[in-house]
Write a protein that holds these residues in place. Sequence first.
Motif, PDB file in Angstrom:
ATOM      1  N   GLU A  64       0.816  -1.220   0.000  1.00 53.72           N
ATOM      2  CA  GLU A  64       0.000   0.000   0.000  1.00 53.72           C
ATOM      3  C   GLU A  64       0.853   1.275   0.000  1.00 53.72           C
ATOM      4  N   TYR A  65       2.104   1.169   0.402  1.00 54.22           N
ATOM      5  CA  TYR A  65       2.986   2.341   0.391  1.00 54.22           C
ATOM      6  C   TYR A  65       3.296   2.793  -1.029  1.00 54.22           C
ATOM      7  N   ALA A  66       3.269   1.885  -1.979  1.00 53.73           N
ATOM      8  CA  ALA A  66       3.529   2.241  -3.376  1.00 53.73           C
ATOM      9  C   ALA A  66       2.505   3.257  -3.864  1.00 53.73           C
ATOM     10  N   PHE A  67       1.246   3.065  -3.502  1.00 52.47           N
ATOM     11  CA  PHE A  67       0.199   4.015  -3.875  1.00 52.47           C
ATOM     12  C   PHE A  67       0.385   5.348  -3.158  1.00 52.47           C
ATOM     13  N   LEU A  68       0.751   5.286  -1.893  1.00 47.75           N
ATOM     14  CA  LEU A  68       0.948   6.488  -1.078  1.00 47.75           C
ATOM     15  C   LEU A  68       2.096   7.356  -1.618  1.00 47.75           C
ATOM     16  N   LEU A  69       3.133   6.722  -2.128  1.00 46.70           N
ATOM     17  CA  LEU A  69       4.349   7.435  -2.531  1.00 46.70           C
ATOM     18  C   LEU A  69       4.523   7.578  -4.036  1.00 46.70           C
ATOM     19  N   LYS A  70       3.550   7.132  -4.826  1.00 49.78           N
ATOM     20  CA  LYS A  70       3.739   7.072  -6.282  1.00 49.78           C
ATOM     21  C   LYS A  70       4.050   8.412  -6.932  1.00 49.78           C
ATOM     22  N   ARG A  71       3.547   9.509  -6.412  1.00 45.06           N
ATOM     23  CA  ARG A  71       3.790  10.804  -7.067  1.00 45.06           C
ATOM     24  C   ARG A  71       5.192  11.351  -6.816  1.00 45.06           C
ATOM     25  N   TYR A  72       5.941  10.719  -5.919  1.00 47.78           N
ATOM     26  CA  TYR A  72       7.305  11.152  -5.632  1.00 47.78           C
ATOM     27  C   TYR A  72       8.341  10.253  -6.305  1.00 47.78           C
ATOM     28  N   LEU A  73       7.923   9.095  -6.760  1.00 43.27           N
ATOM     29  CA  LEU A  73       8.858   8.124  -7.331  1.00 43.27           C
ATOM     30  C   LEU A  73       9.398   8.575  -8.676  1.00 43.27           C
ATOM     31  N   ILE A  74      10.607   8.187  -8.931  1.00 40.67           N
ATOM     32  CA  ILE A  74      11.233   8.486 -10.221  1.00 40.67           C
ATOM     33  C   ILE A  74      11.022   7.302 -11.139  1.00 40.67           C
TER      34      ILE A  74
END
Length: 74
Positions: A64-74
């Motif tokens: 679920e952290y992938a969804f939470l952090l997706k807008r910051y990922l490169i």
Amino acid sequence: MKTVYILLNSMDKVIDFVKDVFYVEGNATIRFGMSCVDAKSIVAVFTLDLTKALRLEIENWKDEYAFLLKRYLI
């Protein structure tokens, strides 16, 4: 532990990121060069060079952290 690369190239992104990463259980650390800071500390994050990619390490990764952090990922 899971390692991802993030980009926090604006003040607003840093503020939003710290708010989002607060919901991560356990330790979240940002590494850049020789620096290692707590990702949940806005003051610590602002000490880094925010024009470059940063390495985020999350100790107890959940999918679920992938969804939470997706807008910051490169």
